[in-house]
Scaffold this motif. Structure first.
Motif, PDB file in Angstrom:
ATOM      1  N   THR A 169       0.841  -1.190   0.000  1.00 29.13           N
ATOM      2  CA  THR A 169       0.000   0.000   0.000  1.00 29.13           C
ATOM      3  C   THR A 169       0.878   1.242   0.000  1.00 29.13           C
ATOM      4  O   THR A 169       2.109   1.144   0.034  1.00 29.13           O
ATOM      5  CB  THR A 169      -0.947  -0.007   1.225  1.00 29.13           C
ATOM      6  OG1 THR A 169      -1.830   1.113   1.149  1.00 29.13           O
ATOM      7  CG2 THR A 169      -0.155   0.051   2.529  1.00 29.13           C
ATOM      8  N   GLY A 170       0.246   2.379  -0.024  1.00 29.00           N
ATOM      9  CA  GLY A 170       0.988   3.637  -0.025  1.00 29.00           C
ATOM     10  C   GLY A 170       1.277   4.128   1.378  1.00 29.00           C
ATOM     11  O   GLY A 170       0.775   3.583   2.368  1.00 29.00           O
ATOM     12  N   PRO A 171       2.077   5.210   1.479  1.00 23.40           N
ATOM     13  CA  PRO A 171       2.454   5.751   2.796  1.00 23.40           C
ATOM     14  C   PRO A 171       1.282   6.316   3.598  1.00 23.40           C
ATOM     15  O   PRO A 171       1.459   6.652   4.771  1.00 23.40           O
ATOM     16  CB  PRO A 171       3.467   6.857   2.446  1.00 23.40           C
ATOM     17  CG  PRO A 171       3.932   6.557   1.066  1.00 23.40           C
ATOM     18  CD  PRO A 171       2.774   5.894   0.380  1.00 23.40           C
ATOM     19  N   HIS A 172       0.079   6.408   2.980  1.00 24.23           N
ATOM     20  CA  HIS A 172      -1.050   6.994   3.713  1.00 24.23           C
ATOM     21  C   HIS A 172      -1.378   6.217   4.989  1.00 24.23           C
ATOM     22  O   HIS A 172      -1.882   6.794   5.960  1.00 24.23           O
ATOM     23  CB  HIS A 172      -2.291   7.068   2.811  1.00 24.23           C
ATOM     24  CG  HIS A 172      -2.920   5.737   2.543  1.00 24.23           C
ATOM     25  ND1 HIS A 172      -2.450   4.872   1.576  1.00 24.23           N
ATOM     26  CD2 HIS A 172      -3.983   5.107   3.119  1.00 24.23           C
ATOM     27  CE1 HIS A 172      -3.196   3.783   1.557  1.00 24.23           C
ATOM     28  NE2 HIS A 172      -4.135   3.891   2.484  1.00 24.23           N
ATOM     29  N   VAL A 173      -1.071   4.886   5.004  1.00 20.44           N
ATOM     30  CA  VAL A 173      -1.387   4.120   6.218  1.00 20.44           C
ATOM     31  C   VAL A 173      -0.529   4.580   7.400  1.00 20.44           C
ATOM     32  O   VAL A 173      -0.923   4.424   8.559  1.00 20.44           O
ATOM     33  CB  VAL A 173      -1.205   2.604   6.015  1.00 20.44           C
ATOM     34  CG1 VAL A 173      -2.133   2.082   4.938  1.00 20.44           C
ATOM     35  CG2 VAL A 173       0.226   2.229   5.716  1.00 20.44           C
ATOM     36  N   LEU A 174       0.618   5.146   7.101  1.00 23.06           N
ATOM     37  CA  LEU A 174       1.466   5.654   8.185  1.00 23.06           C
ATOM     38  C   LEU A 174       0.826   6.867   8.848  1.00 23.06           C
ATOM     39  O   LEU A 174       0.942   7.060  10.063  1.00 23.06           O
ATOM     40  CB  LEU A 174       2.854   6.015   7.637  1.00 23.06           C
ATOM     41  CG  LEU A 174       3.610   4.883   6.936  1.00 23.06           C
ATOM     42  CD1 LEU A 174       4.888   5.404   6.301  1.00 23.06           C
ATOM     43  CD2 LEU A 174       3.938   3.767   7.926  1.00 23.06           C
ATOM     44  N   TRP A 175       0.135   7.670   8.039  1.00 23.59           N
ATOM     45  CA  TRP A 175      -0.545   8.840   8.608  1.00 23.59           C
ATOM     46  C   TRP A 175      -1.864   8.436   9.273  1.00 23.59           C
ATOM     47  O   TRP A 175      -2.208   8.952  10.344  1.00 23.59           O
ATOM     48  CB  TRP A 175      -0.797   9.878   7.506  1.00 23.59           C
ATOM     49  CG  TRP A 175       0.469  10.379   6.889  1.00 23.59           C
ATOM     50  CD1 TRP A 175       0.907  10.170   5.613  1.00 23.59           C
ATOM     51  CD2 TRP A 175       1.493  11.152   7.536  1.00 23.59           C
ATOM     52  NE1 TRP A 175       2.131  10.760   5.419  1.00 23.59           N
ATOM     53  CE2 TRP A 175       2.519  11.382   6.578  1.00 23.59           C
ATOM     54  CE3 TRP A 175       1.643  11.670   8.826  1.00 23.59           C
ATOM     55  CZ2 TRP A 175       3.663  12.100   6.864  1.00 23.59           C
ATOM     56  CZ3 TRP A 175       2.796  12.398   9.125  1.00 23.59           C
ATOM     57  CH2 TRP A 175       3.793  12.603   8.149  1.00 23.59           C
ATOM     58  N   ARG A 181       6.292   9.728   9.993  1.00 27.57           N
ATOM     59  CA  ARG A 181       7.706   9.506   9.658  1.00 27.57           C
ATOM     60  C   ARG A 181       7.897   8.585   8.449  1.00 27.57           C
ATOM     61  O   ARG A 181       8.566   7.559   8.535  1.00 27.57           O
ATOM     62  CB  ARG A 181       8.447   8.931  10.860  1.00 27.57           C
ATOM     63  CG  ARG A 181       8.340   9.791  12.087  1.00 27.57           C
ATOM     64  CD  ARG A 181       9.112   9.334  13.310  1.00 27.57           C
ATOM     65  NE  ARG A 181       9.811   8.105  13.264  1.00 27.57           N
ATOM     66  CZ  ARG A 181       9.517   7.042  14.054  1.00 27.57           C
ATOM     67  NH1 ARG A 181       8.493   7.098  14.889  1.00 27.57           N
ATOM     68  NH2 ARG A 181      10.247   5.954  14.000  1.00 27.57           N
ATOM     69  N   PRO A 182       7.330   8.926   7.288  1.00 25.54           N
ATOM     70  CA  PRO A 182       7.446   8.023   6.137  1.00 25.54           C
ATOM     71  C   PRO A 182       8.883   7.757   5.717  1.00 25.54           C
ATOM     72  O   PRO A 182       9.203   6.650   5.268  1.00 25.54           O
ATOM     73  CB  PRO A 182       6.664   8.753   5.031  1.00 25.54           C
ATOM     74  CG  PRO A 182       6.540  10.163   5.490  1.00 25.54           C
ATOM     75  CD  PRO A 182       6.501  10.114   6.970  1.00 25.54           C
ATOM     76  N   ASP A 183       9.768   8.762   5.851  1.00 27.83           N
ATOM     77  CA  ASP A 183      11.161   8.532   5.448  1.00 27.83           C
ATOM     78  C   ASP A 183      11.807   7.436   6.285  1.00 27.83           C
ATOM     79  O   ASP A 183      12.673   6.697   5.801  1.00 27.83           O
ATOM     80  CB  ASP A 183      11.968   9.827   5.560  1.00 27.83           C
ATOM     81  CG  ASP A 183      11.588  10.828   4.479  1.00 27.83           C
ATOM     82  OD1 ASP A 183      11.003  10.395   3.467  1.00 27.83           O
ATOM     83  OD2 ASP A 183      11.842  12.028   4.653  1.00 27.83           O
ATOM     84  N   LEU A 191       9.656  -1.090   6.653  1.00 28.66           N
ATOM     85  CA  LEU A 191       8.440  -1.486   5.933  1.00 28.66           C
ATOM     86  C   LEU A 191       8.514  -1.242   4.436  1.00 28.66           C
ATOM     87  O   LEU A 191       7.573  -1.563   3.710  1.00 28.66           O
ATOM     88  CB  LEU A 191       7.219  -0.742   6.499  1.00 28.66           C
ATOM     89  CG  LEU A 191       6.546  -1.321   7.754  1.00 28.66           C
ATOM     90  CD1 LEU A 191       7.458  -1.216   8.967  1.00 28.66           C
ATOM     91  CD2 LEU A 191       5.242  -0.588   8.037  1.00 28.66           C
ATOM     92  N   GLY A 192       9.618  -0.658   3.950  1.00 23.96           N
ATOM     93  CA  GLY A 192       9.722  -0.346   2.531  1.00 23.96           C
ATOM     94  C   GLY A 192       9.822  -1.599   1.681  1.00 23.96           C
ATOM     95  O   GLY A 192      10.697  -2.446   1.906  1.00 23.96           O
ATOM     96  N   ASP A 193       8.931  -1.717   0.684  1.00 26.62           N
ATOM     97  CA  ASP A 193       8.937  -2.901  -0.172  1.00 26.62           C
ATOM     98  C   ASP A 193      10.198  -2.926  -1.027  1.00 26.62           C
ATOM     99  O   ASP A 193      10.687  -1.891  -1.485  1.00 26.62           O
ATOM    100  CB  ASP A 193       7.698  -2.899  -1.066  1.00 26.62           C
ATOM    101  CG  ASP A 193       7.573  -4.175  -1.859  1.00 26.62           C
ATOM    102  OD1 ASP A 193       7.331  -5.227  -1.247  1.00 26.62           O
ATOM    103  OD2 ASP A 193       7.728  -4.120  -3.097  1.00 26.62           O
ATOM    104  N   ASP A 194      10.739  -4.109  -1.262  1.00 26.83           N
ATOM    105  CA  ASP A 194      11.993  -4.236  -2.003  1.00 26.83           C
ATOM    106  C   ASP A 194      11.822  -4.025  -3.508  1.00 26.83           C
ATOM    107  O   ASP A 194      12.788  -3.715  -4.200  1.00 26.83           O
ATOM    108  CB  ASP A 194      12.608  -5.621  -1.757  1.00 26.83           C
ATOM    109  CG  ASP A 194      13.179  -5.754  -0.357  1.00 26.83           C
ATOM    110  OD1 ASP A 194      13.381  -4.715   0.296  1.00 26.83           O
ATOM    111  OD2 ASP A 194      13.406  -6.899   0.092  1.00 26.83           O
ATOM    112  N   GLN A 195      10.608  -4.228  -4.029  1.00 24.05           N
ATOM    113  CA  GLN A 195      10.400  -4.110  -5.472  1.00 24.05           C
ATOM    114  C   GLN A 195       9.722  -2.797  -5.870  1.00 24.05           C
ATOM    115  O   GLN A 195      10.077  -2.197  -6.881  1.00 24.05           O
ATOM    116  CB  GLN A 195       9.543  -5.271  -5.998  1.00 24.05           C
ATOM    117  CG  GLN A 195      10.329  -6.551  -6.264  1.00 24.05           C
ATOM    118  CD  GLN A 195      10.505  -7.396  -5.026  1.00 24.05           C
ATOM    119  OE1 GLN A 195       9.583  -7.509  -4.240  1.00 24.05           O
ATOM    120  NE2 GLN A 195      11.674  -7.983  -4.852  1.00 24.05           N
ATOM    121  N   GLU A 196       8.729  -2.389  -5.100  1.00 21.13           N
ATOM    122  CA  GLU A 196       7.910  -1.248  -5.501  1.00 21.13           C
ATOM    123  C   GLU A 196       8.345   0.008  -4.756  1.00 21.13           C
ATOM    124  O   GLU A 196       8.357   0.039  -3.513  1.00 21.13           O
ATOM    125  CB  GLU A 196       6.431  -1.557  -5.227  1.00 21.13           C
ATOM    126  CG  GLU A 196       5.485  -0.628  -5.962  1.00 21.13           C
ATOM    127  CD  GLU A 196       4.055  -1.160  -5.982  1.00 21.13           C
ATOM    128  OE1 GLU A 196       3.137  -0.337  -5.877  1.00 21.13           O
ATOM    129  OE2 GLU A 196       3.882  -2.384  -6.096  1.00 21.13           O
TER     130      GLU A 196
END
Length: 485
Positions: A169-175, A181-183, A191-196
Motif C-alpha cells: 500500500t501507499g504511505p497513507h497508512v502511516l498517517w 515519519r514516512p522517510d 516497511l519499505g517494499d523491495d520491489q515497488e
C-alpha cells in the motif's frame, strides 16, 4: 490471537481453521487464550454463544481524529472471542464478504490499530500476541512504535499463511495510524517494499518487528527463504533468519475424524473399514454415479490457478480413461477457471462415472473425503496443504505434487526413503500432464492389482498423526523462547 478469521464464525480459508484449532490446543495445554476479530456483518452469528457488549466506548485514534468502536464478547464453540465493531462512515466490516474490497488495506490496518488500543484500554496484558498474515502485519509495528511505553512486556509471534498477499500500500497508512515519519518507515530495513518504490509492505513490517515469525510448514520456510516461495520477501527472511522457522499446521480431529463424523452414514476406523465402503456407496447414490468396481478419485478445494487446475482437468479425463470415477467439489473467484469447470460439468452431465459440484457444501465435503479412494492435489505452490491431511484421516490416499508442506507430510509409497509403515501416498514433482499420470498410474495399479496392499496403504495413511498436538507444543516452545528474551 489477533486475526482476520476464526472458524467457523468467520472463515474464508485455512487461516480460520488454524486460528481455531491452535487456540483450542493451547487451551487444552492449560494456557489462557483470547481471540480478537473484526465484527463482520456477514459472520455466522449462530456459531457465537452469549454475544454481549464487553467494552462500550473504545475510541481508536485514526486520521488525526478518533473512531468510536464497540467490542463484543462471545464463545465460538468454547473459544473466547472478542469482536471489534467500528461505528464509522466507511462501514469497514458492514459488508457481505470478508475480503475483496478496494479499501481492504485500510480496513485491516484500522483493525490492527483497534485491537491494540482495546488491549491497552481494557488492561489486557497477554504474554504473547500471536497475529496472522498481512491483515495484522502492522500489529508488531504499532506495539513497538506506539504502545511500547504502556505495554513493554508483550511479545509478538507472527505467522505467514500465504506469501502471495503481502498488503502492499501507499504511505497513507502511516498517517492514518499516526505512525507518521514516512522517510523512516519506508526504509528497506523496515516497511519499505523491495520491489515497488515508496510502497509500504505490511507483511514485511510483521517480519521485521515481530519477536518470531513462522510459516505453515518447515519445507515452505525453506522455499520462502531460498526459492521464490517468499514472493520477494526472501532477503528480509534471510536478514531475520534467527527468528524465522516453519511449524506444520494441524488438523482438528474433533471435526475431521471418521470415527465420530456426524455427516457420514456409518463411522469407521483403521481397524474397522466397513463404514468407508458404505460412504462410497452413499456418495455414488447421492451424486447419481454408477455403482461399479472402480476407484473414485476426488478433488476438493478452490478452483484457483494456485491449485494446478490444468492438472485437475487432465486427472479427470485420465481417471475416466483408466476405468476410474471422478468427483470434484470446489468454487473460486477466477471467472475463467470457474467458467471452464462449469462448461465441463455441462459436457459431462450424462456421464455416470463423474460428478462436478461447483460450490461448497460442508456435508458433501465430509462424504467425499470418506467415500473417495484417492485425492489429487497438484498445487503449483501449497504452504501447508490441509486437504491431503484430512484425506489421510479418512483413509483416502493423497496423490500430490511435492511442494510446500506436502513434502513434509506425504511420503511416496514406492520411492520414499521412509520405512514402509510411514509411506502414505503418491507424489510427483513436475507440473505437466505426464507427471500426474505417472503417479495416478501407480495408484490405479495398486488398487486394481494388489487390493490388499492398497488397504495397507490406507492403514498407513489413517495412522499418520497430523493433529494439533505436535505443532501446539512447537508454538508453546516459541512463546516461551520469546517471553524470556
Amino acid at each position: 490471537m489477533v486475526a482476520s478469521e476464526c472458524a467457523p464464525v468467520a472463515k474464508a480459508g485455512g487461516l480460520g481453521d488454524v486460528v481455531f484449532g491452535l487456540s483450542r490446543e493451547l487451551e487444552l495445554r492449560g494456557h489462557a487464550v483470547e481471540i480478537v476479530l473484526p465484527k463482520y456483518a456477514g459472520m455466522r452469528h449462530e456459531d457465537v454463544y452469549g454475544l454481549t457488549i464487553d467494552y462500550h466506548d473504545l475510541w481508536v485514534p485514526w486520521h488525526g481524529t478518533t473512531v468510536h468502536c464497540s467490542v463484543w464478547f462471545g464463545y465460538v464453540h468454547g473459544r473466547k472471542c472478542f469482536f471489534i465493531e467500528p461505528h464509522s462512515g466507511e462501514g469497514f466490516f458492514d459488508r457481505e464478504l470478508l475480503y475483496g474490497y478496494p479499501d481492504d488495506v485500510d480496513r485491516f490496518t484500522f483493525f490492527s490499530k483497534a485491537a491494540l488500543e482495546y488491549l491497552y484500554k481494557a488492561g489486557k496484558r497477554p504474554d504473547v500476541i500471536h497475529c496472522h498474515d498481512w491483515q495484522t502485519g502492522l500489529v508488531p509495528v504499532l506495539l513497538y512504535e506506539q504502545y511500547g511505553h504502556v505495554m513493554p512486556e508483550q511479545r509478538v509471534c507472527y505467522t505467514i499463511h500465504n506469501f502471495r498477499h503481502q498488503g502492499l500500500t501507499g504511505p497513507h497508512v502511516l498517517w492514518s495510524t499516526q505512525l507518521g515519519r514516512p522517510d523512516d518507515f519506508l526504509d528497506r530495513d523496515r516497511l519499505g517494499d523491495d520491489q515497488e518504490f515508496r510502497a509500504v509492505n505490511l507483511m514485511k513490517g510483521g517480519v521485521v518487528y515481530s519477536n518470531f515469525t513462522t510459516t505453515v510448514s518447515p519445507n515452505h520456510a525453506g522455499e520462502a527463504r531460498f526459492g521464490d516461495g517468499g514472493d520477494g520477501l526472501g532477503p528480509t527472511l534471510g536478514t531475520h533468519q534467527v527468528k524465522f522457522g516453519g511449524v506444520l499446521n494441524g488438523v482438528d480431529y474433533d471435526i475431521w475424524n471418521p470415527e465420530i463424523d456426524p455427516f457420514l452414514p456409518a463411522r469407521y476406523s483403521a481397524e474397522q473399514l466397513e463404514g468407508k465402503y458404505e460412504a462410497k456407496r452413499r456418495l455414488r447414490e447421492r451424486l447419481w454415479m454408477r455403482d461399479t468396481y472402480s476407484p473414485i478419485v476426488a478433488y476438493v478445494g478452490r478452483l484457483d490457478e494456485q491449485k494446478g487446475m490444468h492438472q485437475v482437468h487432465h486427472a479427470l479425463f485420465y481417471a475416466l480413461e483408466r476405468g476410474a470415477q471422478f468427483v470434484l467439489l470446489g468454487d473460486g473467484l477466477h471467472q475463467g477457471i470457474n467458467g471452464h469447470f462449469r462448461h465441463l460439468k455441462h459436457y459431462l452431465n450424462d456421464n455416470p462415472d463423474c460428478h462436478l459440484e461447483i460450490g461448497y457444501d460442508e456435508e458433501l465435503a465430509h462424504l467425499i473425503y470418506a467415500g473417495a479412494d484417492m485425492l489429487v492435489v497438484p498445487s503449483m505452490f501449497e504452504p501447508c496443504g490441509l486437504t491431503p491431511l484430512i484425506a489421510m484421516r479418512y483413509g483416502t490416499i493423497p496423490v500430490v505434487r511435492a511442494v510446500g508442506g506436502m513434502v513434509d507430510t506425504v511420503f511416496d509409497r514406492d520411492f520414499s526413503d521412509r520405512p514402509h509403515w510411514q509411506r502414505n501416498g503418491y507424489t510427483f514433482h513436475q507440473s505437466d500432464n505426464t507427471a500426474i499420470e505417472s503417479a495416478l498410474e501407480r495408484a490405479f495399479g495398486l488398487w486394481f492389482d494388489y487390493p490388499g496392499e492398497f488397504r495397507q496403504l490406507m492403514h498407513n495413511a489413517m495412522r499418520s498423526d497430523y493433529s494439533w498436538a505436535r505443532p501446539g507444543q512447537d508454538y508453546v516452545n516459541i512463546y516461551d523462547h520469546i517471553r524470556h528474551k
